[in-house]
Design a protein around this motif. Structure first.
Motif, PDB file in Angstrom:
ATOM      1  N   ASP A  55      61.869 -48.828 -22.400  1.00 35.41           N
ATOM      2  CA  ASP A  55      62.512 -48.384 -23.636  1.00 35.41           C
ATOM      3  C   ASP A  55      63.965 -48.017 -23.319  1.00 35.41           C
ATOM      4  O   ASP A  55      64.222 -47.066 -22.583  1.00 35.41           O
ATOM      5  CB  ASP A  55      61.759 -47.183 -24.210  1.00 35.41           C
ATOM      6  N   TYR A  56      64.911 -48.747 -23.892  1.00 32.24           N
ATOM      7  CA  TYR A  56      66.316 -48.533 -23.563  1.00 32.24           C
ATOM      8  C   TYR A  56      66.758 -47.102 -23.847  1.00 32.24           C
ATOM      9  O   TYR A  56      67.548 -46.521 -23.089  1.00 32.24           O
ATOM     10  CB  TYR A  56      67.194 -49.504 -24.369  1.00 32.24           C
ATOM     11  N   ALA A  57      66.244 -46.506 -24.931  1.00 33.29           N
ATOM     12  CA  ALA A  57      66.668 -45.161 -25.316  1.00 33.29           C
ATOM     13  C   ALA A  57      66.067 -44.080 -24.419  1.00 33.29           C
ATOM     14  O   ALA A  57      66.573 -42.959 -24.386  1.00 33.29           O
ATOM     15  CB  ALA A  57      66.301 -44.898 -26.776  1.00 33.29           C
ATOM     16  N   LEU A  58      64.976 -44.399 -23.704  1.00 28.34           N
ATOM     17  CA  LEU A  58      64.269 -43.379 -22.928  1.00 28.34           C
ATOM     18  C   LEU A  58      64.261 -43.631 -21.424  1.00 28.34           C
ATOM     19  O   LEU A  58      63.814 -42.772 -20.650  1.00 28.34           O
ATOM     20  CB  LEU A  58      62.814 -43.280 -23.424  1.00 28.34           C
ATOM     21  N   LYS A  59      64.754 -44.789 -21.010  1.00 29.90           N
ATOM     22  CA  LYS A  59      64.572 -45.201 -19.608  1.00 29.90           C
ATOM     23  C   LYS A  59      65.287 -44.303 -18.603  1.00 29.90           C
ATOM     24  O   LYS A  59      64.930 -44.283 -17.419  1.00 29.90           O
ATOM     25  CB  LYS A  59      65.028 -46.648 -19.416  1.00 29.90           C
ATOM     26  N   GLN A  95      64.017 -35.324 -30.598  1.00 31.51           N
ATOM     27  CA  GLN A  95      65.054 -35.354 -29.579  1.00 31.51           C
ATOM     28  C   GLN A  95      64.425 -35.561 -28.211  1.00 31.51           C
ATOM     29  O   GLN A  95      63.534 -34.807 -27.810  1.00 31.51           O
ATOM     30  CB  GLN A  95      65.830 -34.031 -29.579  1.00 31.51           C
ATOM     31  N   PRO A  96      64.860 -36.567 -27.474  1.00 28.97           N
ATOM     32  CA  PRO A  96      64.258 -36.823 -26.161  1.00 28.97           C
ATOM     33  C   PRO A  96      64.465 -35.632 -25.224  1.00 28.97           C
ATOM     34  O   PRO A  96      65.492 -34.962 -25.282  1.00 28.97           O
ATOM     35  CB  PRO A  96      65.021 -38.058 -25.655  1.00 28.97           C
ATOM     36  N   ARG A 112      59.811 -40.513 -28.889  1.00 25.76           N
ATOM     37  CA  ARG A 112      60.401 -41.545 -29.735  1.00 25.76           C
ATOM     38  C   ARG A 112      60.733 -41.043 -31.133  1.00 25.76           C
ATOM     39  O   ARG A 112      61.497 -41.696 -31.850  1.00 25.76           O
ATOM     40  CB  ARG A 112      59.449 -42.740 -29.821  1.00 25.76           C
TER      41      ARG A 112
END
Length: 375
Positions: free
Chosen positions: A72-76, A46-47, A43
């Motif tokens: 988590d929308y950014a990590l899903k 950088q993923p 989070r």
């Protein structure tokens, strides 16, 4: 192409060292010992492109980490491979059902791990490329839609300018009457009897169609259309035909569009066709009267389409309050008195009541778009 970024999550230092040593020569590798640390890394930095996640960890286990990633929308969309000592068939099924892309049991065989990591990264790259392609297509569709709408609006403006050029005393008549129709519609929209007929989309179509109400005047001869004085009976009969000329012209345009294989189902019908449809109705019926004494068909009361009833009042109010070479402009108070007198005769009583409620806005529009030199 940049190296793929892999995050390894395992509470045993030995496993972290082994996996890191195996993967570092090929990929960028980060490692941590807990689920909490893994979420923090993903989070705040950088993923990763791929997560190798142990299931059995103290505190937050692998299942809980995966569940939070999926929320988590950014990590899903980050693929997660479980690497665990849980080797039962039911454990593997459970892991895959929870959303893991792969499930590898310990002790790990290096060749198998490398092969599966490579496969999952290739799949992610393909998904990312497809997503970028879809975004590009969506942007292109949006751009072309904007262009089509612009062309439609320009074409409509040209037609309306042509109509106004032939009837040069109308000035801002089109702008004002369109705004009046919207005011009346939004007021009636709040009443249960009109709510369904004037929902957001329907009213918007009516407002867009309103400027075409007098398009049939293009078919009226100049000697009648531009006559400075009062029309005689024969001339008036010809002038009245602008309603049917306009409706027929718009209906033909609509029929050509349908004949050209444009989708016309209710679910996919282009808005432009709906606007033409309503415009033809307004053009045909905006001179009908509530008491049945109007033209061209002598319709009465609810038989007159609602869009035409709105335009009827808007059109008359504008004609009364705008100067012509053969008459002075009426004051708002004079127009109000006339419209109240015609409630239930010329005009739908509900439309008159809506007009009374929003009359201050009518005055503001009339003043904002006054025909300089004619008022």
């Amino acid at each position: 192409m940049p190296q793929a970024n892999i995050l390894i999550v395992d509470d045993e230092a030995t496993n972290l060292a082994v996996f890191s040593e195996l993967l570092t020569p090929i990929y960028q590798v980060r490692a941590c010992k807990s689920g909490e640390q893994a979420l923090h890394i993903m989070r705040t930095r950088q993923p990763p492109d791929l997560v190798l996640l142990d299931v059995m960890m103290p505190g937050m286990d692998g299942y809980a980490v995966l569940a939070q990633l999926q929320e988590d929308y950014a990590l899903k969309d980050i693929p997660v491979m479980f690497i665990t000592a849980l080797s039962g068939i039911e454990d593997e099924e459970s892991g895959l059902q929870r959303g893991a892309v792969d499930y590898i049991t310990k002790p790990v065989k290096p060749a198998i791990l490398l092969a599966r990591v490579k496969t999952q990264l290739a799949l992610k790259q393909a998904r990312d490329l497809l997503k970028q392609h879809n975004l590009h297509l969506e942007a292109e569709v949006a751009r072309r839609t904007r262009e089509n709408i612009l062309v439609q609006n320009i074409s409509l403006s040209v037609i309306l300018e042509l109509a106004e050029t032939r009837d040069n005393e109308t000035g801002h008549h089109i702008t004002r009457t369109q705004a009046y129709v919207e005011l009346l519609g939004r007021k009636l929209q709040k009443q249960p009897a009109f709510a369904a007929l004037l929902d957001g989309a329907q009213l918007e179509i009516m407002v867009k169609a309103a400027p075409l109400h007098d398009i049939g005047k293009i078919g009226i001869a100049d000697r009648i259309l531009l006559k400075p004085g009062k029309l005689d009976a024969a001339e008036w009969a010809v002038m009245q035909t602008h309603t049917t000329i306009g409706a027929r012209t718009l209906r033909r345009a609509l029929d050509r569009a349908v004949y050209a294989n444009i989708e016309t189902t209710q679910e996919s019908r282009p808005e432009a066709l709906a606007v033409l449809d309503v415009a033809s109705v307004i053009a045909q019926s905006h001179h009908e009267r509530w008491d049945g004494a109007g033209y061209p068909e002598g319709l009465a009361a609810q038989a007159i389409p609602l869009a035409a009833r709105l335009m009827a009042l808007a059109d008359v109010y504008d004609a009364l309050t705008t100067a012509r070479v053969y008459k002075a402009a009426w004051s708002h108070e004079q127009a109000l008195a006339y419209i109240l007198e015609q409630r239930g005769r010329h005009f739908d009583p509900a439309v008159v009541d809506a007009f009374v409620a929003v009359q201050d806005s009518f005055i503001a529009i009339q003043q904002q778009f006054a025909d300089n030199g004619l008022d």
